[in-house]
Design a protein around this motif. Structure first.
Motif, mmCIF file in Angstrom:
data_model
loop_
_atom_site.group_PDB
_atom_site.id
_atom_site.type_symbol
_atom_site.label_atom_id
_atom_site.label_comp_id
_atom_site.label_asym_id
_atom_site.label_seq_id
_atom_site.Cartn_x
_atom_site.Cartn_y
_atom_site.Cartn_z
ATOM 1 N N ALA A 12 0.817 -1.091 -0.239
ATOM 2 C CA ALA A 12 0.062 -0.014 0.000
ATOM 3 C C ALA A 12 1.024 1.456 0.003
ATOM 4 C CB ALA A 12 -1.023 0.112 1.282
ATOM 5 N N THR A 13 0.383 2.455 -0.640
ATOM 6 C CA THR A 13 1.047 3.563 -0.655
ATOM 7 C C THR A 13 -0.106 4.529 -0.250
ATOM 8 O OG1 THR A 13 0.721 4.053 -2.977
ATOM 9 C CG2 THR A 13 2.672 2.844 -2.502
ATOM 10 N N PRO A 14 0.460 5.786 0.177
ATOM 11 C CA PRO A 14 -0.659 6.934 0.514
ATOM 12 C C PRO A 14 -1.556 7.313 -0.906
ATOM 13 C CG PRO A 14 1.342 7.274 1.514
ATOM 14 C CD PRO A 14 1.492 6.119 0.571
ATOM 15 N N GLU A 15 -0.816 7.183 -1.988
ATOM 16 C CA GLU A 15 -1.418 7.614 -3.250
ATOM 17 C C GLU A 15 -2.462 6.625 -3.591
ATOM 18 O OE1 GLU A 15 2.190 9.290 -3.022
ATOM 19 O OE2 GLU A 15 2.072 7.354 -3.009
ATOM 20 N N ILE A 16 -2.076 5.283 -3.515
ATOM 21 C CA ILE A 16 -3.321 4.228 -3.776
ATOM 22 C C ILE A 16 -4.457 4.458 -2.520
ATOM 23 C CG2 ILE A 16 -3.632 1.738 -3.887
ATOM 24 C CD1 ILE A 16 -2.081 3.130 -6.332
ATOM 25 N N GLN A 17 -4.124 4.495 -1.403
ATOM 26 C CA GLN A 17 -5.190 4.607 -0.583
ATOM 27 C C GLN A 17 -5.846 5.757 -0.834
ATOM 28 O OE1 GLN A 17 -5.821 2.713 2.521
ATOM 29 N NE2 GLN A 17 -7.646 3.857 1.995
ATOM 30 N N LYS A 18 -5.699 7.079 -1.505
ATOM 31 C CA LYS A 18 -6.412 8.071 -1.658
ATOM 32 C C LYS A 18 -7.364 7.515 -2.823
ATOM 33 C CE LYS A 18 -5.841 12.930 -3.242
ATOM 34 N NZ LYS A 18 -6.090 13.236 -4.568
ATOM 35 N N ILE A 19 -6.922 6.896 -3.892
ATOM 36 C CA ILE A 19 -7.776 6.462 -4.843
ATOM 37 C C ILE A 19 -8.680 5.629 -4.265
ATOM 38 C CG2 ILE A 19 -7.685 4.947 -6.836
ATOM 39 C CD1 ILE A 19 -4.832 5.946 -7.471
ATOM 40 N N VAL A 20 -8.395 4.605 -3.417
ATOM 41 C CA VAL A 20 -9.423 3.840 -2.835
ATOM 42 C C VAL A 20 -10.552 4.597 -2.113
ATOM 43 C CG1 VAL A 20 -10.081 2.004 -1.063
ATOM 44 C CG2 VAL A 20 -7.986 1.690 -2.883
ATOM 45 N N LYS A 39 -8.978 -0.155 3.889
ATOM 46 C CA LYS A 39 -7.682 -0.081 4.112
ATOM 47 C C LYS A 39 -6.918 -0.951 3.051
ATOM 48 C CE LYS A 39 -3.780 -0.386 7.680
ATOM 49 N NZ LYS A 39 -2.962 -1.382 7.544
ATOM 50 N N VAL A 40 -6.062 -0.208 2.320
ATOM 51 C CA VAL A 40 -5.363 -0.978 1.337
ATOM 52 C C VAL A 40 -4.189 -1.652 1.967
ATOM 53 C CG1 VAL A 40 -3.639 -0.630 -0.802
ATOM 54 C CG2 VAL A 40 -5.776 1.213 -0.388
ATOM 55 N N ILE A 41 -4.078 -3.000 1.620
ATOM 56 C CA ILE A 41 -2.942 -3.833 1.990
ATOM 57 C C ILE A 41 -1.980 -4.025 0.710
ATOM 58 C CG2 ILE A 41 -2.580 -6.301 2.538
ATOM 59 C CD1 ILE A 41 -4.657 -4.627 4.474
ATOM 60 N N GLU A 42 -2.317 -4.164 -0.480
ATOM 61 C CA GLU A 42 -1.392 -4.187 -1.628
ATOM 62 C C GLU A 42 -2.218 -3.912 -2.855
ATOM 63 O OE1 GLU A 42 0.322 -8.188 -0.965
ATOM 64 O OE2 GLU A 42 -1.390 -9.056 -1.713
ATOM 65 N N TYR A 43 -1.651 -3.818 -4.087
ATOM 66 C CA TYR A 43 -2.266 -3.604 -5.255
ATOM 67 C C TYR A 43 -1.118 -3.765 -6.304
ATOM 68 C CZ TYR A 43 0.988 0.217 -6.098
ATOM 69 O OH TYR A 43 1.974 1.126 -6.184
ATOM 70 N N ARG A 44 -1.822 -4.088 -7.375
ATOM 71 C CA ARG A 44 -1.014 -4.155 -9.056
ATOM 72 C C ARG A 44 -1.624 -3.223 -9.776
ATOM 73 N NH1 ARG A 44 -1.007 -10.600 -10.050
ATOM 74 N NH2 ARG A 44 0.789 -9.884 -11.526
ATOM 75 N N MET A 52 -5.310 0.741 -14.481
ATOM 76 C CA MET A 52 -6.200 -0.330 -13.997
ATOM 77 C C MET A 52 -5.332 -0.341 -12.723
ATOM 78 S SD MET A 52 -9.412 -1.219 -14.511
ATOM 79 C CE MET A 52 -9.913 -1.411 -16.028
ATOM 80 N N TYR A 53 -6.095 -0.153 -11.625
ATOM 81 C CA TYR A 53 -5.636 -0.774 -10.315
ATOM 82 C C TYR A 53 -6.379 -1.871 -9.754
ATOM 83 C CZ TYR A 53 -2.998 3.598 -10.311
ATOM 84 O OH TYR A 53 -2.132 4.596 -10.593
ATOM 85 N N TYR A 54 -5.702 -3.075 -9.473
ATOM 86 C CA TYR A 54 -6.265 -4.259 -8.679
ATOM 87 C C TYR A 54 -5.921 -4.141 -7.262
ATOM 88 C CZ TYR A 54 -7.523 -5.925 -13.653
ATOM 89 O OH TYR A 54 -7.812 -6.180 -14.732
ATOM 90 N N VAL A 55 -6.831 -3.770 -6.584
ATOM 91 C CA VAL A 55 -6.395 -3.535 -5.008
ATOM 92 C C VAL A 55 -7.108 -4.409 -4.252
ATOM 93 C CG1 VAL A 55 -6.304 -1.507 -3.388
ATOM 94 C CG2 VAL A 55 -6.198 -1.130 -5.649
ATOM 95 N N LYS A 56 -6.131 -4.933 -3.014
ATOM 96 C CA LYS A 56 -6.722 -5.819 -1.933
ATOM 97 C C LYS A 56 -6.965 -4.656 -0.758
ATOM 98 C CE LYS A 56 -4.804 -9.571 -1.010
ATOM 99 N NZ LYS A 56 -3.717 -10.564 -0.487
ATOM 100 N N VAL A 57 -8.229 -4.784 -0.299
ATOM 101 C CA VAL A 57 -8.455 -3.871 0.729
ATOM 102 C C VAL A 57 -9.242 -4.770 2.000
ATOM 103 C CG1 VAL A 57 -8.994 -1.759 -0.764
ATOM 104 C CG2 VAL A 57 -10.867 -3.361 0.021
ATOM 105 N N HIS A 58 -8.836 -4.124 3.324
ATOM 106 C CA HIS A 58 -9.154 -4.970 4.390
ATOM 107 C C HIS A 58 -10.424 -3.979 4.811
ATOM 108 C CE1 HIS A 58 -8.885 -5.665 9.212
ATOM 109 N NE2 HIS A 58 -9.337 -6.684 8.263
ATOM 110 N N LEU A 59 -11.704 -4.805 4.975
ATOM 111 C CA LEU A 59 -12.843 -4.108 5.396
ATOM 112 C C LEU A 59 -13.226 -4.046 6.692
ATOM 113 C CD1 LEU A 59 -15.067 -5.779 2.693
ATOM 114 C CD2 LEU A 59 -14.090 -4.031 2.412
ATOM 115 N N GLY A 60 -12.372 -4.976 7.500
ATOM 116 C CA GLY A 60 -12.531 -5.086 8.863
ATOM 117 C C GLY A 60 -12.756 -6.318 9.476
#
Length: 98
Positions: A12-20, A39-44, A52-60
């Motif tokens: 995760a980066t702050p830039e990808i978190q902002k996009i999410v 919460k972004v965990i990782e992405y491709r 195109m971002y493929y992002v793994k997020v934690h929902l809780g």
């Protein structure tokens, strides 16, 4: 990375978190759920007339989702869009095309 292929998985980066954060309302509308945060965990990333971002997020708790987010080229003046998503994911699930 091959042209048009997915990048390696990156943390995760702050830039990808902002996009999410920008597409969170779209995700909530499509899933008909409310989330405190995504919460972004990782992405491709895939380069396709934009990104195109493929992002793994934690929902809780133990809930995770994969988001497919399209970021158009800046000159198009189009907004970032949640293209697709997958729920019922785990922390261990790899991010792949969908």
């Amino acid at each position: 990375m091959l042209r048009g292929g997915l990048s390696e998985t990156k943390p995760a980066t702050p830039e990808i978190q902002k996009i999410v954060d920008e597409v969170k309302p779209q995700f909530e509308e499509k899933t008909k759920e409310k989330y405190d945060s995504l919460k972004v965990i990782e992405y491709r990333r895939q380069t396709v007339a934009g990104n195109m971002y493929y992002v793994k997020v934690h929902l809780g708790g133990d809930q995770y989702a994969h988001l497919k987010i399209y970021e158009p080229l800046p000159q198009t003046n189009k907004p970032i869009e949640l293209s697709d998503y997958q729920t019922c994911k785990t922390k261990e699930d790899d991010i792949t095309y969908f």
